[in-house]
Design a protein around this motif. Sequence first.
Motif, PDB file in Angstrom:
ATOM      1  N   GLU A  84       0.735  -1.238  -0.121  1.00 29.81           N
ATOM      2  CA  GLU A  84       0.107   0.081   0.040  1.00 29.81           C
ATOM      3  C   GLU A  84       0.848   1.363  -0.006  1.00 29.81           C
ATOM      4  OE1 GLU A  84      -2.433   1.632   3.587  1.00 29.81           O
ATOM      5  OE2 GLU A  84      -3.920   0.727   2.110  1.00 29.81           O
ATOM      6  N   LYS A  87       2.095   2.168  -3.678  1.00 36.22           N
ATOM      7  CA  LYS A  87       1.026   2.719  -4.340  1.00 36.22           C
ATOM      8  C   LYS A  87       0.534   4.170  -3.890  1.00 36.22           C
ATOM      9  CE  LYS A  87      -0.988  -1.830  -5.428  1.00 36.22           C
ATOM     10  NZ  LYS A  87      -1.959  -2.760  -5.498  1.00 36.22           N
ATOM     11  N   LEU A  88       0.767   4.424  -2.503  1.00 32.58           N
ATOM     12  CA  LEU A  88       0.283   5.656  -2.399  1.00 32.58           C
ATOM     13  C   LEU A  88       1.380   6.534  -2.651  1.00 32.58           C
ATOM     14  CD1 LEU A  88      -1.416   4.853   1.460  1.00 32.58           C
ATOM     15  CD2 LEU A  88      -2.533   5.494  -0.741  1.00 32.58           C
ATOM     16  N   TYR A  91       0.740   7.733  -6.310  1.00 31.01           N
ATOM     17  CA  TYR A  91      -0.282   8.581  -6.074  1.00 31.01           C
ATOM     18  C   TYR A  91       0.363   9.827  -5.915  1.00 31.01           C
ATOM     19  CZ  TYR A  91      -3.388   4.748  -7.396  1.00 31.01           C
ATOM     20  OH  TYR A  91      -4.155   3.747  -8.003  1.00 31.01           O
ATOM     21  N   THR A 186      -8.808   0.729 -10.037  1.00 24.04           N
ATOM     22  CA  THR A 186      -8.153   1.476  -8.791  1.00 24.04           C
ATOM     23  C   THR A 186      -9.301   1.212  -7.966  1.00 24.04           C
ATOM     24  OG1 THR A 186      -6.788   2.871  -9.929  1.00 24.04           O
ATOM     25  CG2 THR A 186      -7.340   3.350  -7.826  1.00 24.04           C
ATOM     26  N   THR A 190      -9.403   4.860  -2.645  1.00 23.04           N
ATOM     27  CA  THR A 190      -8.363   5.889  -2.953  1.00 23.04           C
ATOM     28  C   THR A 190      -8.889   7.377  -2.841  1.00 23.04           C
ATOM     29  OG1 THR A 190      -6.600   6.388  -4.441  1.00 23.04           O
ATOM     30  CG2 THR A 190      -8.661   6.201  -5.327  1.00 23.04           C
ATOM     31  N   HIS A 194      -7.039  10.640  -1.220  1.00 25.38           N
ATOM     32  CA  HIS A 194      -6.767  11.864  -1.860  1.00 25.38           C
ATOM     33  C   HIS A 194      -7.414  12.948  -1.276  1.00 25.38           C
ATOM     34  CE1 HIS A 194      -5.199   9.206  -4.792  1.00 25.38           C
ATOM     35  NE2 HIS A 194      -4.598  10.241  -5.676  1.00 25.38           N
TER      36      HIS A 194
END
Length: 226
Positions: A84, A87-88, A91, A186, A190, A194
């Motif tokens: 995780e 992936k974060l 982004y 996705t 998420t 964000h």
Amino acid sequence: MTDILIIEDDPELGRLVTDFMLKEGFSVKLCEAAEEALVLLKKEDFRLALLDVMLPRMNGFETCSAIRSSRDIPILMMSALTDEDSKLLGYETGADDYIDKPFSVKVLTAKIKALLKRKQPNDPGTVLRSCGIVLDTLSRRVTCNDKVLKLNAKEFELLKYLMEHSGEAVSKDELFNAVWGMDCFTEPSTVSVHIRWLREKLEQDPNSPRLIRTVWKVGYKFGEDK
């Protein structure tokens, strides 16, 4: 303009993806190093960047930030780092989507088509103003009380959608479909991540937000209470 810039240091995988994209009708250029790709981006226009994370010397996260600082194109990251936090970070550095290795080339193609479909290069541009925030859709410049904010692509689109629906309670599903698309792979969770990042950049106190407020069991609402 070339459709896809692939940045992948594994020659076999790079050639496989390139050949498949060519069969799908896309024009493609392949680079095996970030430095080579960044030089190419200064000379040519691309519609999308397909970016590996584990690159030699300059890694994918650093490359993503570098691309995002100068180009407003969709960035799809691919990596064997499936945790995780990775992936974060992707982004946060400006990626629009993330695909785990090993992956299906059909799923990869679907993600690419979804990203290209949502990108609208002919937007004439508008300026949204509310609560001290000025958002220019053409230049993609955002200021808060005259201070320029650095937003990643999804943060920008989320803020834009919320400002366009100022005062309305917008559900998480609506935000996800509007910003990521119904055909995106996705995770919808998420959105919350964000929103948290947006609050950290917009709010005086992110733990007690005034601009992006949570509407219990619904989603979020932009705008201060009257």
